[in-house]
Design an enzyme around this catalytic site. Sequence first.
Site, PDB file in Angstrom:
ATOM      1  CG  MET A   1      90.017  80.241  44.888  1.00  0.00           C
ATOM      2  SD  MET A   1      91.465  79.208  45.175  1.00  0.00           S
ATOM      3  CE  MET A   1      91.253  77.949  43.920  1.00  0.00           C
TER       4      MET A   1
ATOM      5  CE  LYS B   1      52.905  87.220  21.551  1.00  0.00           C
ATOM      6  NZ  LYS B   1      52.191  87.554  22.806  1.00  0.00           N
TER       7      LYS B   1
ATOM      8  CD  GLU C   1      64.414  83.189  31.999  1.00  0.00           C
ATOM      9  OE1 GLU C   1      64.880  83.376  33.153  1.00  0.00           O
ATOM     10  OE2 GLU C   1      63.254  83.515  31.691  1.00  0.00           O
TER      11      GLU C   1
ATOM     12  CG  PHE D   1      55.136  94.069  30.117  1.00  0.00           C
ATOM     13  CD1 PHE D   1      55.507  94.398  31.421  1.00  0.00           C
ATOM     14  CD2 PHE D   1      54.834  92.756  29.818  1.00  0.00           C
ATOM     15  CE1 PHE D   1      55.583  93.428  32.396  1.00  0.00           C
ATOM     16  CE2 PHE D   1      54.903  91.774  30.797  1.00  0.00           C
ATOM     17  CZ  PHE D   1      55.269  92.109  32.090  1.00  0.00           C
ATOM     18  CD  GLN D   2      57.989  89.960  30.501  1.00  0.00           C
ATOM     19  OE1 GLN D   2      57.606  89.300  29.560  1.00  0.00           O
ATOM     20  NE2 GLN D   2      58.166  89.443  31.705  1.00  0.00           N
TER      21      GLN D   2
END
Lengths: 186, 597
Positions: free
Chosen positions: B498, B180, B68, B130-131
């Site tokens: 760097m 949802k 993502e 969950f999640q």
Amino acid sequence: MAALNIGTGASSHSAYDLRDHHETAERSHTLAVIVDNEAGVLARVIGLFSGRGYNIDSLTVAEIDHAGHRSRITVVTRGTEAVIEQIRAQLSRIVPVHQVTDLTTEAVAVERELALFKVQGKGDARIEALRLAEIFRANVVDSTLESFVFEITGAPEKIDAFADLMRPLGLIDVARTGVAALARGV
Amino acid sequence: MSEQMTGAPVAQQDRMTQETMTGAQIVVRALKDHGVDTIFGYPGGAVLPIYDAIFQQNDIRHILVRHEQAAVHMAEGYARSTGKPGVVLVTSGPGATNAVTGLTDALMDSIPLVVFSGQVPTFMIGTDAFQEADTVGITRPCTKHNWLVKEPDALADTIHQAFTVATSGRPGPVLIDLPKDVQFATATYVGPKAAKPGHYRPRTEPDPQAVERLVELIERAERPVFYTGGGVINAGPEAARQMTELVEATGFPITSTLMGLGAYPASGKNWLGMLGMHGLYEANLAMHDCDLMICLGARFDDRITGRVSDFSPGSVKVHVDIDPSSINKIIRVDLPIVADVGKLIAAALDLWKARGSKTNRAAIEGWWKQIEGWKKINCLAYAGSETTIKPQYALERLEALTRGRDRYITTEVGQHQMWAAQFLHFDKPNRWMTSGGLGTMGYGFPASIGVQIAHPEALVINVAGEASWQMNVQEMGTATQFFAPVKQFILNNERLGMVRQWQELLHGERYSQSWSESLPDFVKLAEAYGWKGIICSDPKDLDDAIMEMIDYDGPVLFDCLVEKHENCFPMIPSGKPHNEMLLAADAEAFKSGAALV
């Protein structure tokens, strides 16, 4: 390897200039912030202060217009002129913020706070506490044979003074609302 | 913000189009109404209804990423190269938390994004489902604004507001968290025109008096400089065109931040090159010695100012910014102007012409003589090599071999990024995509895919270091799947260049964890994903290898083995002012602690 020769307070090991360039004269400011009364709006304001390292001395919030979904947040903060200017600009950029007013510089304001003091004591101390409460125009809102709860309203300095007086007389608990403020006149 | 960023085809009969549909269908419909043609995302349990709605239409293309974070960087690349907002769709919990780096990156660089995240159903919020993650809580400080939509009937309005907030004023990322059950619920869809107007209306018109003062300052200036930033790019191509016109009308020198490259053409005669920590000597000295600094859409970042107390001590400073909080944040200015920088430039040009203004020609000529003297220092000079590819040389050749093409460049973060900014030249806005404010390693590769998806026929090159590039290496599959012929030009020094440079100059040459161990065989890696792999280590082969990369019709992984210990100069070291720049030749003296002159 010899370090760079840079004066105290600086770091030769950082790309950031670690010296403090801000002027040091800090001052207390009371800001009135009108916001949409929506979920998370207080978190946005508080998150701004903590995330950018600004101080909050006191903060109050309540809905002021139910139909218009508006709340008023009164923040007492402390900082140099430049920091206060930044705080105002940063607050104004939060999407649900409608208006920010600096009641310290833009207006002459009345500031009031309400506090409850629980004082435990017997005999002379108890009588002295009640006598002082009268002088400060505090109300007794609860009483037992060995305690009072006083309700007091006033400028924060008045409440501080009352707390100082109550402490040796058996002050055991304090609740303060924080400052509510309005500009005088119209 | 230009009209093109906010403008979107909207139904004329908007108020009439009140239809009933599911929350998921509302999302897809609203995206169409805002002119969205592409979204970047990854499915999961809490966004399945939206994915179902996407499945049942053909107007919006979905680019399936591998992580993502990359979806958000792709949307940033898409947004920066088109001027339109980028759109992202991720699931709840880990989907949303993976998006956080991209959101922060877009916030720092003022890139308009609309990100949708799934959320557990409203009745399960707060139960550690969950999640489940507190996505609006987590993303509050890294979005311009965010919303948790609990009422299906509020969904359409919220999406329309989200596009307005993302694209107006100072652009930025916004996030809409969608439980949802809200996606499943039926609700009324209201079109963008009929949506409730929010109160969010940032000021964009400049104060006419301030414009007049600015023009007066321009007329009187003896040692002026334009200091421009990403705001000019965000103001749209017309703003960049008028910027060029203003520079030509005044004859003033112009420098730009990393974010603003391309707003004024690098081939223009008044171009000084980039300023800042690794900016050009002449640009930084012009900033330090000027008597009039006109800052347009830049924000006095610490990588620009060096030591704040010694920043451009003798100048009158004008700061034009659409965000009032950027003004007087770091540097106190004499003339603050809150405005869309494009509108300000247009107003200044109009007034300039109306007044028949003239500059102090004699003084400006003298100023240019001084600047020409600084240019003679040749601050980008480096020691060439017959046997090793110098990274600067690789970029000089890339520039020479792609000159004249309408080319899009993205970068990762580090030495290669600074060299790219120094050695590649941009004549148009929206051709240069780099992570400026946040400095996100792993930005460039997915951003290049996002650019390529928006411009399928264009030559899109990501200039990378091998360390940064590996941070989103998983996106190789995305490029293959969607036929994105991106060119990954990796300057491979087997070092975190760097970091290594700072350790050499500032931490006693103790190279703590700054090398790339166990690197893959990049050619084999390319082949494993169906790409072309090219390796090059000899300067004599470089031109042919670059041409092979450009000519190949498909994604290319170019492993350019370069000098391992090259440092990036010029450099303004830690807490130093602009006039104490470190050139390549000074580096040894600097390391041994000798006083810098």
